[in-house]
Design a protein around this motif. Structure first.
Motif, mmCIF file in Angstrom:
data_model
loop_
_atom_site.group_PDB
_atom_site.id
_atom_site.type_symbol
_atom_site.label_atom_id
_atom_site.label_comp_id
_atom_site.label_asym_id
_atom_site.label_seq_id
_atom_site.Cartn_x
_atom_site.Cartn_y
_atom_site.Cartn_z
ATOM 1 N N LEU A 12 0.826 -1.198 0.000
ATOM 2 C CA LEU A 12 0.000 0.000 0.000
ATOM 3 C C LEU A 12 0.867 1.257 0.000
ATOM 4 N N ALA A 13 1.949 1.238 0.762
ATOM 5 C CA ALA A 13 2.866 2.376 0.799
ATOM 6 C C ALA A 13 3.534 2.592 -0.558
ATOM 7 N N VAL A 14 3.933 1.516 -1.223
ATOM 8 C CA VAL A 14 4.538 1.637 -2.555
ATOM 9 C C VAL A 14 3.520 2.182 -3.542
ATOM 10 N N PRO A 22 6.271 12.259 -7.764
ATOM 11 C CA PRO A 22 6.516 12.258 -9.213
ATOM 12 C C PRO A 22 7.808 11.497 -9.525
ATOM 13 N N GLY A 23 7.821 10.824 -10.656
ATOM 14 C CA GLY A 23 9.023 10.096 -11.054
ATOM 15 C C GLY A 23 9.023 8.647 -10.636
ATOM 16 N N ILE A 24 7.980 8.210 -9.939
ATOM 17 C CA ILE A 24 7.840 6.796 -9.577
ATOM 18 C C ILE A 24 6.591 6.305 -10.287
ATOM 19 N N ASP A 25 6.773 5.334 -11.167
ATOM 20 C CA ASP A 25 5.675 4.924 -12.039
ATOM 21 C C ASP A 25 5.486 3.411 -12.048
ATOM 22 N N VAL A 26 4.225 3.015 -12.078
ATOM 23 C CA VAL A 26 3.838 1.645 -12.378
ATOM 24 C C VAL A 26 3.116 1.714 -13.711
ATOM 25 N N THR A 27 3.625 0.987 -14.692
ATOM 26 C CA THR A 27 3.063 1.072 -16.037
ATOM 27 C C THR A 27 2.255 -0.162 -16.406
ATOM 28 N N ALA A 28 1.735 -0.864 -15.409
ATOM 29 C CA ALA A 28 0.875 -2.014 -15.685
ATOM 30 C C ALA A 28 -0.415 -1.514 -16.321
ATOM 31 N N GLU A 29 -0.988 -2.317 -17.195
ATOM 32 C CA GLU A 29 -2.148 -1.881 -17.957
ATOM 33 C C GLU A 29 -3.474 -2.187 -17.279
ATOM 34 N N ALA A 32 -5.365 -5.437 -11.863
ATOM 35 C CA ALA A 32 -4.719 -6.633 -11.307
ATOM 36 C C ALA A 32 -3.204 -6.581 -11.523
ATOM 37 N N GLY A 33 -2.801 -6.078 -12.679
ATOM 38 C CA GLY A 33 -1.374 -5.933 -12.956
ATOM 39 C C GLY A 33 -0.719 -4.931 -12.025
ATOM 40 N N THR A 34 -1.408 -3.843 -11.734
ATOM 41 C CA THR A 34 -0.886 -2.837 -10.805
ATOM 42 C C THR A 34 -0.764 -3.415 -9.404
ATOM 43 N N ILE A 35 -1.787 -4.146 -8.965
ATOM 44 C CA ILE A 35 -1.739 -4.759 -7.627
ATOM 45 C C ILE A 35 -0.590 -5.759 -7.548
ATOM 46 N N GLY A 36 -0.470 -6.599 -8.556
ATOM 47 C CA GLY A 36 0.630 -7.561 -8.573
ATOM 48 C C GLY A 36 1.983 -6.884 -8.594
ATOM 49 N N LEU A 40 4.841 -7.231 -5.726
ATOM 50 C CA LEU A 40 6.181 -7.713 -6.068
ATOM 51 C C LEU A 40 7.266 -6.697 -5.698
ATOM 52 N N VAL A 41 7.004 -5.414 -5.941
ATOM 53 C CA VAL A 41 7.977 -4.384 -5.583
ATOM 54 C C VAL A 41 8.147 -4.327 -4.067
ATOM 55 N N ALA A 42 7.063 -4.475 -3.326
ATOM 56 C CA ALA A 42 7.165 -4.491 -1.863
ATOM 57 C C ALA A 42 8.005 -5.679 -1.390
ATOM 58 N N VAL A 43 7.835 -6.818 -2.029
ATOM 59 C CA VAL A 43 8.640 -8.002 -1.684
ATOM 60 C C VAL A 43 10.112 -7.753 -2.010
ATOM 61 N N ILE A 44 10.376 -7.231 -3.206
ATOM 62 C CA ILE A 44 11.758 -6.969 -3.612
ATOM 63 C C ILE A 44 12.403 -5.951 -2.678
ATOM 64 N N PHE A 45 11.685 -4.864 -2.373
ATOM 65 C CA PHE A 45 12.220 -3.832 -1.477
ATOM 66 C C PHE A 45 12.477 -4.398 -0.086
ATOM 67 N N GLY A 46 11.585 -5.255 0.388
ATOM 68 C CA GLY A 46 11.782 -5.896 1.685
ATOM 69 C C GLY A 46 13.001 -6.805 1.709
ATOM 70 N N VAL A 47 13.179 -7.588 0.648
ATOM 71 C CA VAL A 47 14.343 -8.490 0.578
ATOM 72 C C VAL A 47 15.629 -7.684 0.462
ATOM 73 N N VAL A 48 15.619 -6.649 -0.383
ATOM 74 C CA VAL A 48 16.812 -5.805 -0.544
ATOM 75 C C VAL A 48 17.176 -5.163 0.797
ATOM 76 N N ASN A 49 16.173 -4.643 1.506
ATOM 77 C CA ASN A 49 16.431 -4.044 2.813
ATOM 78 C C ASN A 49 16.923 -5.066 3.829
ATOM 79 N N ALA A 50 16.311 -6.245 3.837
ATOM 80 C CA ALA A 50 16.699 -7.269 4.809
ATOM 81 C C ALA A 50 18.114 -7.781 4.575
ATOM 82 N N VAL A 51 18.528 -7.865 3.323
ATOM 83 C CA VAL A 51 19.845 -8.417 3.005
ATOM 84 C C VAL A 51 20.941 -7.348 3.072
ATOM 85 N N LEU A 52 20.723 -6.225 2.415
ATOM 86 C CA LEU A 52 21.796 -5.244 2.258
ATOM 87 C C LEU A 52 21.908 -4.221 3.391
ATOM 88 N N LYS A 53 20.787 -3.825 3.974
ATOM 89 C CA LYS A 53 20.830 -2.755 4.962
ATOM 90 C C LYS A 53 21.717 -3.081 6.176
#
Length: 126
Positions: A12-14, A22-29, A32-36, A40-53
């Protein structure tokens, strides 16, 4: 169950960041594509934060000390930009235009996640 609540809050935050920053875009058509995409971006951001931070905090602890923690805003922006890059490599329709957009987006996602985390607090934490 707590993991699903945190994932929903992050997604929801993403999604809100794509609307407000401005400058942050989801280009799903599709919707359902936008929700997915935001999930997915929330999962990726969470994994990136958990591993690298933790690694970045350990290696750069002097920078955190000398800037009184303000460097974390820059680090979060870079991690958000990395998330955008990973999403691009995985053909996920999410894109951040540049560094300052990533900093604003990561700051926004962090604040919204914090507030929504308080509102939707998991009852098992009590």
């Amino acid at each position: 169950m707590s993991l699903l609540i945190r994932l929903a809050v992050s997604a929801l935050a993403v999604w809100l960041s794509t609307i407000i920053v401005p400058g942050i875009d989801v280009t799903a058509e599709t919707t359902a594509g936008t929700i997915g995409t935001v999930v997915l971006v929330a999962v990726i951001f969470g994994v990136v934060n958990a591993v690298l931070k933790p690694i970045i905090k350990t290696v750069g602890c002097a920078f955190y000390f000398f800037t009184l923690g303000l460097i974390s805003i820059i680090v979060n922006g870079l991690l958000f930009l990395l998330t955008s890059w990973i999403a691009g490599k995985l053909d996920i329709p999410f894109h951040v235009d540049g560094f300052w957009h990533a900093v604003l987006g990561a700051l926004f996602v962090g604040i919204v996640s914090f507030v929504l985390g308080i509102v939707f607090k998991d009852r098992s934490d009590d």
